[in-house]
Motif scaffolding. Sequence first.
Motif, PDB file in Angstrom:
ATOM      1  N   THR A  12       0.807  -1.224   0.000  1.00 24.49           N
ATOM      2  CA  THR A  12       0.000   0.000   0.000  1.00 24.49           C
ATOM      3  C   THR A  12       0.840   1.274   0.000  1.00 24.49           C
ATOM      4  O   THR A  12       0.299   2.370  -0.076  1.00 24.49           O
ATOM      5  CB  THR A  12      -0.925   0.020   1.238  1.00 24.49           C
ATOM      6  N   SER A  14       4.359   3.754  -1.210  1.00 22.70           N
ATOM      7  CA  SER A  14       4.786   4.406  -2.444  1.00 22.70           C
ATOM      8  C   SER A  14       5.474   3.406  -3.380  1.00 22.70           C
ATOM      9  O   SER A  14       5.128   3.303  -4.570  1.00 22.70           O
ATOM     10  CB  SER A  14       5.690   5.582  -2.070  1.00 22.70           C
ATOM     11  N   GLU A 128      16.750  -0.531   4.909  1.00 17.80           N
ATOM     12  CA  GLU A 128      17.021  -0.750   6.331  1.00 17.80           C
ATOM     13  C   GLU A 128      17.496  -2.178   6.598  1.00 17.80           C
ATOM     14  O   GLU A 128      18.273  -2.405   7.530  1.00 17.80           O
ATOM     15  CB  GLU A 128      15.768  -0.428   7.150  1.00 17.80           C
ATOM     16  N   GLY A 207       7.177   7.846   0.645  1.00 18.57           N
ATOM     17  CA  GLY A 207       6.574   7.772   1.968  1.00 18.57           C
ATOM     18  C   GLY A 207       7.200   8.797   2.905  1.00 18.57           C
ATOM     19  O   GLY A 207       8.276   9.326   2.619  1.00 18.57           O
TER      20      GLY A 207
HETATM   21  P1  NAD Z   1       5.579   3.992   2.587  1.00 20.48           P
HETATM   22  O1  NAD Z   1       5.483   4.575   3.935  1.00 20.48           O
HETATM   23  O2  NAD Z   1       4.930   4.686   1.447  1.00 20.48           O
HETATM   24  O3  NAD Z   1       5.003   2.488   2.613  1.00 20.48           O
HETATM   25  C1  NAD Z   1       5.404   1.584   3.587  1.00 20.48           C
HETATM   26  C2  NAD Z   1       4.681   0.246   3.472  1.00 20.48           C
HETATM   27  O4  NAD Z   1       5.116  -0.579   4.567  1.00 20.48           O
HETATM   28  C3  NAD Z   1       3.150   0.332   3.592  1.00 20.48           C
HETATM   29  O5  NAD Z   1       2.559  -0.638   2.751  1.00 20.48           O
HETATM   30  C4  NAD Z   1       2.872  -0.039   5.051  1.00 20.48           C
HETATM   31  O6  NAD Z   1       1.611  -0.682   5.224  1.00 20.48           O
HETATM   32  C5  NAD Z   1       3.996  -1.023   5.340  1.00 20.48           C
HETATM   33  N1  NAD Z   1       4.408  -1.010   6.756  1.00 20.48           N
HETATM   34  C6  NAD Z   1       4.593   0.072   7.550  1.00 20.48           C
HETATM   35  N2  NAD Z   1       4.971  -0.312   8.791  1.00 20.48           N
HETATM   36  C7  NAD Z   1       5.020  -1.665   8.777  1.00 20.48           C
HETATM   37  C8  NAD Z   1       5.327  -2.642   9.773  1.00 20.48           C
HETATM   38  N3  NAD Z   1       5.667  -2.306  11.020  1.00 20.48           N
HETATM   39  N4  NAD Z   1       5.275  -3.953   9.414  1.00 20.48           N
HETATM   40  C9  NAD Z   1       4.925  -4.317   8.158  1.00 20.48           C
HETATM   41  N5  NAD Z   1       4.616  -3.434   7.179  1.00 20.48           N
HETATM   42  C10 NAD Z   1       4.674  -2.111   7.487  1.00 20.48           C
HETATM   43  O7  NAD Z   1       7.149   3.774   2.279  1.00 20.48           O
HETATM   44  P2  NAD Z   1       7.918   3.859   0.877  1.00 20.48           P
HETATM   45  O8  NAD Z   1       8.278   5.255   0.583  1.00 20.48           O
HETATM   46  O9  NAD Z   1       7.205   3.058  -0.140  1.00 20.48           O
HETATM   47  O10 NAD Z   1       9.299   3.140   1.248  1.00 20.48           O
HETATM   48  C11 NAD Z   1       9.386   1.744   1.431  1.00 20.48           C
HETATM   49  C12 NAD Z   1      10.857   1.342   1.484  1.00 20.48           C
HETATM   50  O11 NAD Z   1      11.457   1.624   0.216  1.00 20.48           O
HETATM   51  C13 NAD Z   1      11.673   2.114   2.515  1.00 20.48           C
HETATM   52  O12 NAD Z   1      12.642   1.258   3.050  1.00 20.48           O
HETATM   53  C14 NAD Z   1      12.353   3.193   1.692  1.00 20.48           C
HETATM   54  O13 NAD Z   1      13.580   3.624   2.244  1.00 20.48           O
HETATM   55  C15 NAD Z   1      12.591   2.467   0.386  1.00 20.48           C
HETATM   56  N6  NAD Z   1      12.674   3.355  -0.778  1.00 20.48           N
HETATM   57  C16 NAD Z   1      11.595   4.094  -1.138  1.00 20.48           C
HETATM   58  C17 NAD Z   1      11.675   4.936  -2.243  1.00 20.48           C
HETATM   59  C18 NAD Z   1      10.454   5.710  -2.701  1.00 20.48           C
HETATM   60  O14 NAD Z   1      10.483   6.305  -3.766  1.00 20.48           O
HETATM   61  N7  NAD Z   1       9.369   5.739  -1.958  1.00 20.48           N
HETATM   62  C19 NAD Z   1      12.872   5.044  -2.963  1.00 20.48           C
HETATM   63  C20 NAD Z   1      13.960   4.275  -2.569  1.00 20.48           C
HETATM   64  C21 NAD Z   1      13.855   3.426  -1.477  1.00 20.48           C
END
Ligand code: NAD
Length: 395
Positions: A12, A14, A128, A207
């Motif tokens: 759900t 990003s 992470e 996110g």
């Molecule tokens: P986000 O906050 O948009 O989404 C996080 C997801 O993790 C959600 O589906 C949520 O339901 C789930 N979640 C949250 N807490 C949880 C828990 N305790 N246990 C299980 N599931 C849990 O985050 P994002 O921006 O999509 O980033 C996700 C990962 O990707 C991060 O590690 C981030 O550093 C990495 N990342 C993101 C981007 C980006 O463009 N968004 C780019 C590079 C790396």
Amino acid sequence: LPPRRVAILGATGSIGTNTLKVLAAFPQRFRLMGLTAHNNWDALKKLILQHQPKWCILTDPESQSTMPTISGMAHLKTNVYFGPDALNKLVRAADIDIVVNAIVGAAGLQGSWAVLETGKTLALANKETLVMAGPLVMALTKKSGARLLPIDSEPSAIFQILAERGVESVERVVLTASGGPFRGKKRDALAKVTPEEALRHPTWKMGPKITIDSATLMNKALEIVEARWLFGLRPEQIAVILHPESIVHSFVEFKDGSVLAQLSPPDMQLPIQYALLHPERLPGPAKRLAWEDLRGLTFEQADQETFPAIQLGWEVARRGGTCGAVLNAANEIAVERFLAGTLAFLDIVDVCHALVASHPFNPEPTLTELLAADRWAREEAARWQPRKLPRPPKS
Ligand code: NAD
Ligand code: MG
């Protein structure tokens, strides 16, 4: 070729949402089998109705009691489960080939570990995982024969440039950073910034946690540690340069002085697609570079006095051991506190620095010891108070 069967952890968010778009662009190549979210039932329900995967999991065990009645869904083939053990089972299921880990924070480690244990393919956005437990994760990957493919755009760029060559021919890698919303600001201008200002990222839509990490430049610190373990680089081989357009996603400088870069507009669909289709390159949904509009790409050195997170990244990459788990956990709590209004922006990196420096360092921790270090740092960061400066004497 039979379609590859995919599960998305953190569907759900990003990265999860972008992964779904990539899968939708290649219906012959992929079959979506399972989805997880933490407790956002409404968002997950939409995904269930849209994709009807075999499994759906809400990882927060509390979510079972708060789940609304599933009206109009009884006819669907999707099984809904709750809690972190359900995630473990999903990952290990025989009909899953690739797992995309798009969970945010240390909560992602467990899922990564389970995928790597099974010897499957892990497409990893959750940096992470590597920050906390890089050496153990890489050893497990080797032992099980699993494939670990980065989604984070900078390691993806390096991975694309190296094309599975070893790092023997590499002099250094240069990670690019947009610089975030406060690039060019000085320290005193940042003392009072609000969460709203810090959440306004100039180039990427992500996110909230990683968006704050980009504002403090802690994201680059985490990526220094990530790249160190993922590619087996020495910390002094990893450099950082600011690049506000976010088009060059990293450079690799080889021993002979030749430098290769990977370029594409800031759109995570490309690194996601690259990990999923690896090593194939096919036309996909990611934005393409508009050459006719391109005028210039700019670079500048990072201001490490204003953004001391970067130094902390190198220090943690150098010391290894429990430092990564402590840095990550301290940062997660500090970011939560900043967003909740109980910690100032500049204190985020201060908390991390103080806890990395003062924690009971263990150079070769087991996974259990890393999880203990994570818990310790969370508790300390939750009660950390900035040092009060002595009041000036009344005149
Ligand atoms: P986000 O906050 O948009 O989404 C996080 C997801 O993790 C959600 O589906 C949520 O339901 C789930 N979640 C949250 N807490 C949880 C828990 N305790 N246990 C299980 N599931 C849990 O985050 P994002 O921006 O999509 O980033 C996700 C990962 O990707 C991060 O590690 C981030 O550093 C990495 N990342 C993101 C981007 C980006 O463009 N968004 C780019 C590079 C790396
Ligand atoms: Mg990145």
